[in-house]
Structures are given as structure tokens and as C-alpha cells.
Write an enzyme that holds these catalytic residues in place. Structure first.
Site, PDB file in Angstrom:
ATOM      1  N   GLU A 180       6.173 -24.255  13.407  1.00 15.10           N
ATOM      2  CA  GLU A 180       5.484 -25.056  14.427  1.00 15.10           C
ATOM      3  C   GLU A 180       6.444 -25.825  15.331  1.00 15.10           C
ATOM      4  OE1 GLU A 180       2.955 -27.225  11.692  1.00 15.10           O
ATOM      5  OE2 GLU A 180       1.296 -25.868  12.170  1.00 15.10           O
TER       6      GLU A 180
HETATM    7  N1  IFG Z   1       0.720 -26.214   8.840  1.00 16.87           N
HETATM    8  C1  IFG Z   1       2.002 -26.914   8.728  1.00 16.87           C
HETATM    9  C2  IFG Z   1       2.132 -27.881   7.570  1.00 16.87           C
HETATM   10  C3  IFG Z   1       0.838 -28.619   7.265  1.00 16.87           C
HETATM   11  C4  IFG Z   1      -0.286 -27.618   7.113  1.00 16.87           C
HETATM   12  C5  IFG Z   1      -1.553 -28.293   6.615  1.00 16.87           C
HETATM   13  C6  IFG Z   1       2.909 -24.919   7.663  1.00 16.87           C
HETATM   14  C7  IFG Z   1       4.094 -24.004   7.444  1.00 16.87           C
HETATM   15  C8  IFG Z   1      -0.490 -26.905   8.422  1.00 16.87           C
HETATM   16  N2  IFG Z   1       3.059 -25.906   8.590  1.00 16.87           N
HETATM   17  O1  IFG Z   1       1.895 -24.745   7.025  1.00 16.87           O
HETATM   18  O2  IFG Z   1       3.150 -28.829   7.858  1.00 16.87           O
HETATM   19  O3  IFG Z   1       0.555 -29.561   8.283  1.00 16.87           O
HETATM   20  O4  IFG Z   1      -2.513 -27.354   6.191  1.00 16.87           O
END
Ligand code: IFG
Length: 524
Positions: free
Chosen positions: A335
Site C-alpha cells: 500500500e
Molecule cells: N491491509 C493492510 C494492513 C491492514 C489490513 C487490515 C496488508 C498487507 C489491510 N496491508 O494487509 O496494514 O490495515 O485488514
């Protein structure tokens, strides 16, 4: 007179039959509720009984650590049985009711973590090629005993195990969970309890998510403000916390004694507000960011074109790698919506060199496949299969953490208070009903190192809340990682899982009583 006589006789028969049932106990080893399901079980229809004369016998010439495994088992059996099993290492001959451990290379098919458990009326013999296999095998012994075995106070027993042979070994070499200690901080005692849960279900990896926007959770001596400032915040404005390097090393040791490897994650270049808030010089404008205690993602980025960033990364990786015996260092990479793709690729390529310079191999979330991956890199598939496939096309292996099946911070269903739901609602059957080797056609069995179920902590602030989300899904992930897919079916698994309700409850875990499982109730 007749009525009284009849009553007395009835009571006597009842007592006798009850005692005789309990005295004989289960006699069909094949009707066990072991999770993960063992590869092969043969029943011989008798019973083995632990008694006050029982001891754990370590075969002479065994590696030093085997006695430690004996002590671990004694530590699990003695509080609840009161039988005072000793660990005998002086070459004493095993006698009736003993459990003997042996390390032998005569059965190489068992591999690094496999074991053979031969149970006769007289003796239990646990054999493995490596000590790790003995440690996985003693979890089977624990699970062959009644759930009360997990109590920390003496229970009546008797402690009976059906006779037969179990030969068992894992399908995947990486079977684990991830714990996010950033969004809400969980201290060393919580992390050790999490490790205990992984050990009971034969998991062998704990990935610790140690840094993010909301906090920095591990002491870095060359950058002390990361914890002095960045360690003091968490989602919702709580006090946060962090592991000193001593506490981190203690966790690593605790995990190693359970044949569990710690994979530390420093998430970058995104998810870095805590670091950017701790050091003005890490920011392009020289101004420290404000601390962040919300749950948005994708707004932060290290300055990928500034040399101090790479000095920072090098110091952080160096200090953590020196405390981490495991081969892999997790660089995050997810992200990074505020990092231009060219800058992202440049950054990930340089950070991979840094990680390798400190003797570690790289793993990261699937986005890192946009960079030029090192040959032994592992791409953790969480959201975009295309990224994982890009990794495979570069020769990387894949760790399966598909968010729609393995994200244990997802609600069970729309009524679950804790957790998020952006990926899916994941009921206990959804968490179990998938096969890593066929989920994504382009990701074949040969590309996959294993399975890992992440627990993100945006919505949980106590470990009891964490346990509600990981149980009862954790045993299912353990089975997906251990048992061949062709041997797994939800209809059969749910019956074994039902028998773990009392076991999990005896461990003091408040778990989600899914309506899809006919849980064994105390006393039934
Ligand atoms: N995605 C984010 C996490 C967390 C997650 C919560 C990943 C690799 C959503 N990154 O999963 O940091 O915020 O469900």
C-alpha cells in the site's frame, strides 16, 4: 427390601460401568480429534495408561535439546495429571507406562518435522529425524489425552490413550500466523501466549508486524526516538508500547524453544508515519510528521531519493537482523500509494541489497514483485494474485495469505463486533475450505512455501479480543498447512474441531462458537 436392593444394585452397576468405561477409555486410535489431521493412523484397539510410575525417557546419545522437549511435555502433563512424570536421561530402560523419545535417521521420509508415534499397552515411543519432529509429535500426545490435560490444576483422569501407530509430517514448510503489534500494542506475555497457541497446532512461524503509521514497536539503539516518540502511540490514542531489544530476543528464544521461527517486519516505504514523525530529517521538508492514530492506509512514504533514508534502513535492518536467527527479514512494501512506482522500485531494489548485506533473505507483501527480486525472495500473496504471479515469473516463491480466506481480522459474519470486513466475512468453514495449491491457477504447488494467516489489530485492543478472532479459525489454517489437501474435508474436520471446544476453553481462550460446529459442551 426389594426396592432398596434394586436401587443399591443399580447404583453399583452404574458406578462399575462408569468406572470400567473410564478405566478402559477410548480404544480406537483412528477415531481421534487431532488437528492437524495426521497423515496416517493405524489403530490396534488397546489402551495405554499414564500412571504415577510413568516417566519420559530420553534415549542415550540424544541431542541435548531432546531433554528440553521432555521437560516441555512434562510441564504440560504434570499440572493436570498430578503424576509427577520425570525426564530420565541417564539411559534408564523404559518401563510400563513410560513415554520414550528417540532421534533416528532410519526413517528419512519423516523429514525435518515429521514423527512416528507407536503406542502399545506398555509404552509410547516417539521417534523423529530431528528434535523439531519430536516437538510436533508431543502436540499429538497432548491432543490424544482428554481436554482436561490442558488444565493447570490436577484433574481426576484416568489418562488413557488408544494404542496404534501414527506416522505424520507436514505438507508445507512454512505454517504460521502474523501478529500486528502496531495498530494496538501487545506485550511480550501476549506474544508468548500466541506462540503457545501456534505450538499446540504444529505451526512453525510467527511474523511480527513491528512498524507502521501508528507506531514503532522495537527499540533501535542508533535511532532511539523511534520508540521514545514513535513507540508512544497507537490506534485510538492509547499509550502504545514497544519491545526493548532484550524483550524481542526473549520472544525469539521462547519461540525457538517451540521450534517456531520469528520473521520481523519493518513495513516500508509506505506505512511509515511513525518513523517520519520520530525524525524530522527523514522527511523531504525537514519537518517531522504529526503522530497518526487513525486507521487509514497509503498516505505515508519514506523519501526514496534521500541518502539518509538508506542509512536509516541499514541501521534498522542491521540491529534487528543481529537479533533474529531466522533466515527471512520482511520489508513490508504494501500500500505505498504515496510513492511513485519508479521510486518504489528503486527503493525496494536498494532495500533488498541492504537486507542481504546483513545476512538475511527478503520477504515482503506481493507488491514487491514490481521490483527486481532476489533469487530467494518470498512474495506474500495477500491481495493481488497478478503480483504474486509476477514474483513467480522472476523465480520467487509465494507465501499464501489470501485476504478473502486467511485474514483473521475479518469478521466471522455481519454480526461480529470485532474485526473489519473490507475483504470478506470469513466464517470458520470459509477459513478452512480452500486449497493454497489450487486457489489461483497460475500459482502452483511447486511455487508455494506455505500458508500464513495475518491478524491485523485495528479493531482489537486486548489479547482476549485477539483470541476471539483467531479461534476457532487458527486450527483450520494449521491443518491447511500440515495435512495434504486430498485428506481434508469440512464435513469431517468440523467433527474434530467440535471436540476442541473444551480443549480451547480449558486453555482459557474465549473463542467464537460458530453455529456451523456442534461444539462439545463441558460434561457431555
Ligand atoms: N491491509 C493492510 C494492513 C491492514 C489490513 C487490515 C496488508 C498487507 C489491510 N496491508 O494487509 O496494514 O490495515 O485488514
Amino acid at each position: 427390601m426389594n426396592k432398596l436392593y434394586l436401587t443399591v444394585v443399580t447404583i453399583a452397576i452404574g458406578l462399575f460401568s462408569c468406572q470400567s468405561d473410564r478405566a478402559t477409555g477410548p480404544t480406537d486410535l483412528a477415531k481421534n480429534s487431532i488437528i492437524p489431521k495426521p497423515v496416517s493412523v493405524t489403530s490396534t484397539g488397546g489402551t495405554f495408561k499414564l500412571t504415577a510410575k510413568s516417566d519420559i525417557i530420553v534415549m542415550p546419545g540424544s541431542p541435548e535439546e531432546v531433554a528440553g522437549i521432555g521437560n516441555f511435555l512434562a510441564g504440560k502433563l504434570n499440572p493436570s495429571t498430578g503424576l509427577g512424570l520425570g525426564v530420565i536421561t541417564d539411559g534408564g530402560k523404559p518401563g510400563k507406562g513410560d513415554i520414550q523419545f528417540a532421534i533416528s535417521d532410519t526413517d528419512p521420509g519423516l523429514g525435518e518435522e515429521g514423527y512416528e508415534l507407536i503406542i502399545t499397552e506398555k509404552l509410547i515411543t516417539l521417534t523423529a529425524v530431528k528434535p523439531a519432529g519430536l516437538f510436533r509429535g508431543i502436540q499429538t500426545i497432548r491432543q490424544l489425552l482428554p481436554p482436561e490435560i490442558e488444565s493447570d490444576t490436577v484433574q481426576p483422569g484416568p489418562w488413557i490413550i488408544p494404542t496404534g501407530t501414527i506416522r505424520d509430517w507436514p505438507e508445507y514448510g512454512h505454517r504460521g500466523e502474523m501478529l500486528d503489534v502496531v495498530r494496538h500494542f501487545f506485550g511480550p506475555e501476549d506474544v508468548k501466549r500466541f506462540i503457545d497457541h501456534l505450538a499446540l497446532y504444529k505451526m512453525n512461524v510467527l511474523h511480527l508486524h513491528l512498524s507502521d503509521d501508528q507506531g514503532w514497536r522495537i527499540e533501535i539503539k542508533s535511532w532511539p526516538n523511534l520508540t521514545a516518540h514513535g513507540g508512544k502511540t497507537e490506534v485510538g490514542g492509547g499509550e502504545g508500547g514497544f519491545f526493548t531489544q532484550e524483550e524481542y530476543s526473549d520472544i525469539v528464544q521462547y519461540a525457538a524453544e517451540r521450534y517456531i521461527t520469528i520473521i520481523p517486519e519493518i513495513d516500508m516505504p509506505g506505512h511509515t508515519n511513525a518513523a517520519l514523525s520520530s525524525y524530522p530529517e527523514l522527511n523531504p521538508d525537514g519537518k517531522a510528521k504529526e503522530p497518526y492514530t487513525g486507521i487509514n492506509v497509503g498516505f505515508s512514504s519514506l523519501d526514496t531519493r534521500s541518502e539518509i533514508t538508506y542509512k536509516f534502513v541499514d541501521d534498522v535492518v542491521r540491529e534487528i537482523a543481529a537479533l533474529t536467527p531466522g533466515q527471512y527479514f520482511h520489508i513490508g512494501g504494501d500500500e505505498s500509494h504515496s510513492t511513485k512506482i519508479d521510486d518504489y522500485i528503486y527503493f525496494v531494489n536498494r532495500v533488498q541489497d541492504i537486507v542481504e548485506s546483513h545476512g538475511k533473505s527478503v520477504t515482503g507483501w506481493d507488491e514487491i514483485a514490481h521490483a527486481t527480486l532476489k533469487p530467494d525472495a518470498v512474495v506474500q500473496y495477500w491481495a493481488r494474485a497478478a503480483n504474486a504471479v509476477m514474483g513467480i515469473n522472476q523465480g520467487a516463491k509465494v507465501l499464501m495469505s489470501p485476504c478473502k480466506y486467511a485474514y483473521t481480522d475479518m469478521k466471522y459474519d455481519s454480526t461480529t463486533v470485532l474485526g473489519l470486513s473490507w475483504a470478506a466475512y470469513i466464517e470458520v468453514d470459509d477459513a478452512y475450505n480452500w486449497d493454497p495449491a489450487t486457489l489461483v491457477p497460475e500459482i502452483g504447488r511447486e511455487n508455494i512455501v506455505g500458508v500464513q494467516a495475518p491478524l491485523w489489530a485495528e479493531t482489537i485492543s486486548t489479547f482476549r479480543e485477539a483470541e476471539f478472532l483467531i479461534f476457532p479459525r487458527l486450527p483450520g489454517y494449521a491443518e491447511i498447512g500440515w495435512t495434504p489437501a486430498g485428506m481434508r474435508s469440512w464435513d469431517e474436520y468440523r467433527v474434530r474441531l467440535a471436540a476442541h471446544g473444551k480443549r480451547i476453553e480449558t486453555l482459557g481462550i474465549g473463542f467464537y462458537r460458530s453455529p456451523l460446529v456442534e461444539w462439545d459442551q463441558p460434561g457431555v
